[in-house]
Design a protein around this motif. Structure first.
Motif, short mmCIF file in Angstrom:
data_model
loop_
_atom_site.label_atom_id
_atom_site.label_comp_id
_atom_site.label_asym_id
_atom_site.label_seq_id
_atom_site.Cartn_x
_atom_site.Cartn_y
_atom_site.Cartn_z
N PHE A 123 0.82 -14.59 16.03
CA PHE A 123 0.98 -14.04 14.68
C PHE A 123 2.01 -12.92 14.71
O PHE A 123 2.24 -12.29 15.74
CB PHE A 123 -0.37 -13.52 14.18
CG PHE A 123 -1.43 -14.58 14.23
CD1 PHE A 123 -1.50 -15.57 13.26
CD2 PHE A 123 -2.32 -14.65 15.32
CE1 PHE A 123 -2.45 -16.58 13.34
CE2 PHE A 123 -3.27 -15.66 15.40
CZ PHE A 123 -3.34 -16.63 14.41
N LEU A 124 2.60 -12.67 13.54
CA LEU A 124 3.65 -11.65 13.44
C LEU A 124 3.17 -10.47 12.60
O LEU A 124 2.48 -10.65 11.60
CB LEU A 124 4.88 -12.22 12.74
CG LEU A 124 5.57 -13.42 13.36
CD1 LEU A 124 6.69 -13.91 12.43
CD2 LEU A 124 6.14 -13.05 14.73
N ALA A 125 3.56 -9.28 13.02
CA ALA A 125 3.35 -8.08 12.21
C ALA A 125 4.62 -7.24 12.29
O ALA A 125 5.46 -7.45 13.17
CB ALA A 125 2.14 -7.29 12.72
N GLY A 126 4.75 -6.30 11.40
CA GLY A 126 5.94 -5.43 11.39
C GLY A 126 6.34 -5.13 9.96
O GLY A 126 6.07 -5.95 9.06
N THR A 133 8.02 0.45 5.17
CA THR A 133 7.31 1.73 5.07
C THR A 133 6.08 1.68 5.97
O THR A 133 5.69 0.60 6.44
CB THR A 133 6.79 1.96 3.63
OG1 THR A 133 6.06 0.79 3.24
CG2 THR A 133 7.95 2.18 2.66
N ILE A 134 5.47 2.84 6.15
CA ILE A 134 4.22 2.89 6.91
C ILE A 134 3.16 2.01 6.22
O ILE A 134 2.42 1.28 6.88
CB ILE A 134 3.70 4.34 6.98
CG1 ILE A 134 4.70 5.23 7.69
CG2 ILE A 134 2.33 4.41 7.61
CD1 ILE A 134 4.57 5.25 9.16
N GLU A 135 3.10 2.09 4.89
CA GLU A 135 2.11 1.29 4.17
C GLU A 135 2.34 -0.20 4.45
O GLU A 135 1.39 -0.94 4.72
CB GLU A 135 2.19 1.60 2.67
CG GLU A 135 1.34 0.72 1.76
CD GLU A 135 -0.16 0.90 1.94
OE1 GLU A 135 -0.60 1.84 2.65
OE2 GLU A 135 -0.92 0.07 1.37
N GLY A 136 3.59 -0.63 4.40
CA GLY A 136 3.89 -2.03 4.69
C GLY A 136 3.53 -2.38 6.12
O GLY A 136 3.00 -3.46 6.40
N SER A 137 3.78 -1.46 7.05
CA SER A 137 3.47 -1.72 8.47
C SER A 137 1.97 -1.92 8.65
O SER A 137 1.54 -2.85 9.33
CB SER A 137 3.91 -0.53 9.35
OG SER A 137 5.24 -0.25 9.15
#
Ligand SMILES: Cc1cc2nc3c(=O)[nH]c(=O)nc-3n(C[C@H](O)[C@H](O)[C@H](O)COP(=O)(O)OP(=O)(O)OC[C@H]3O[C@@H](n4cnc5c(N)ncnc54)[C@H](O)[C@@H]3O)c2cc1C
Length: 417
Positions: A383-386, A396-400
């Protein structure tokens, strides 16, 4: 035997996934290429100022719901501080005009109805012209959706969108800008209270997560860069770190939470954003005057935000590619002049440090936004995150945190399947 979730990258995305999975009973192994956690959100000791500084002043808002939940889960909520109400003092250093936008503390944007609280010299009709952003598509340009000129734009819309998108707002994705407006301005003052990690990003957002993970038995390996995967038809079989290889057993999962360039070198067919923008931060060892607001918006200068920390004045300049090659001393002098004008301070240039993050965020344009992948991959345990994955928000931090939570939820769903 409990299954292992391998988290590649210990930035905010990786740590939020790791914390969620550790709290859900997964055995967690974090692999970080560098010798420090935090990625683009970190603190370090700086010899020039003799202070611990952050790579960048990170401004959060009380409406950052996933980020606030992350804080609560690592027990660090009190470390993010800000005013009681969503008040934004500003100064226009071209005209010398000072003022304050007061978004209050309500759940609705009623402040636009009150002349004394909105941007001076503006009427309600000016705010209504911003409405198209609320439902704009991600392919549309901000500049094609709303007027990008006038006092309201210069004092409120431009600073907000520049900080959030890290591009000149007219060239930004109106859909991403709309998401920011929906979750902040439109959600009333209670969602817009500015928050900063006064004791430093690492102390507030990173070290407590590492401590919690260790307390839950997670392994955290620094200097452990993932170089390659060994894949079978539908899953990752091994992780290759150069010196050592780690087997990914049946039921284990892997979350890649590395920046886009690293992700596309690990997964060559992955589509990722490929253009980035810089952010420049400058830190000055200087005791702020007692009446200086902790966060001051600066209009009409090089500096956009001036932050007053104990023993330090610090500024942020977004969309700063034009400054990355400017001689450092010249840049420090120019920024210090803006600080003196905006902050009402004077004196010779104090000890300073400039941090230029060349690839601070992906370019939040419609073209680059269209290259963001979702969290699932062709491999069922990968899975991907970032902040650059398709979160619906700019980098942004919220998006992260949202991306980390989402990847963790997919790992949990895999375990249930
Ligand atoms: C100067 C600056 C100012 C900012 N200001 C704000 C702000 O005011 N408000 C806001 O909300 N956001 C702000 N941001 C954006 C915010 O910092 C990022 O969105 C967030 O930190 C990204 O986190 P991430 O985990 O997605 O990626 P990263 O932080 O890039 O983390 C990725 C991690 O993966 C590691 N890694 C890379 N390759 C490998 C590998 N092969 N194996 C193992 N590990 C690897 C990296 O070393 C890194 O630790 C700012 C960013 C910068 C740079």
């Amino acid at each position: 035997m409990s299954k292992t979730a391998h988290i590649i990258g210990a930035g905010i995305s990786g740590l939020s996934a790791a914390v969620r999975l550790a709290n859900a009973g997964f055995k967690v192994a974090v692999h970080e290429a560098t010798h420090q956690a935090g990625g683009r959100c970190r603190s370090y000791f700086d010899g020039a100022t003799n202070l611990t500084i952050d790579n960048g002043n990170h401004l959060l808002l009380s409406g950052n719901s996933h980020e606030r939940a992350y804080d609560r889960s690592i027990g660090t909520e009190a470390g993010l501080v800000g005013p009681e109400r969503a008040q934004f003092p500003f100064v226009d250093i071209k005209t010398g005009q000072r003022g304050q936008i007061d978004l209050g503390d309500g759940r609705l944007p009623t402040w636009v109805l009150d002349e004394s609280r909105r941007v001076p010299d503006n009427g309600l009709s000016d705010y209504l012209k911003l409405a198209p952003l609320i439902w704009a598509s991600e392919e549309t340009l901000v500049g094609k959706s709303i007027p990008c000129e006038g006092i309201l734009y210069q004092r409120l819309v431009q600073p907000l969108l520049l900080a959030a998108l890290n591009v000149d707002p007219p060239e930004g994705s109106a859909g991403l800008a709309g998401a920011v407006v929906r979750e902040t301005l439109l959600a009333g003052g209670q969602a817009c209270r500015p928050l900063i990690a006064r004791d430093g990003l690492s102390a507030v957002l990173i070290e407590p997560a590492i401590k919690l993970l260790r307390a839950k038995g997670a392994s955290i390996r620094f200097g452990h860069e993932l170089r390659e995967f060994a894949m079978s038809a539908d899953s990752v079989g091994h992780l290759k770190f150069g010196e050592d290889t780690v087997a990914v057993e049946t039921g284990d999962a892997v979350v890649i939470a590395v920046p886009p360039r690293a992700a596309s070198s690990l997964l060559p067919h992955l589509k990722t954003p490929s253009k980035f923008r810089a952010i420049v931060n400058a830190h000055f060892r200087f005791d702020p005057p007692g009446d200086m607001p902790p966060i001051l918006g600066v209009v009409g200068g090089l500096v956009e935000w001036l932050f007053a920390f104990p023993r330090r004045l610090s500024v942020t300049i977004s969309n700063a590619d034009r400054l990355v090659d400017m001689p450092r001393e010249e840049l420090a002098q120019a920024i210090w002049r803006d600080i003196c004008n905006a902050g009402g301070v004077s004196g010779e240039l104090p000890p300073w440090q400039i941090v230029r993050e060349r690839r601070a965020t992906f370019e939040a344009t419609p073209e680059q936004n269209a290259l963001r992948p979702g969290p699932a991959t062709n491999w069922k345990n990968l899975f991907l995150a970032g902040d650059w994955t398709d979160t619906g928000l700019p980098a942004t931090i919220e998006g992260s945190v949202r991306s980390g939570d989402r990847a963790a939820d997919l790992v949990l769903a895999m375990r249930r399947a």
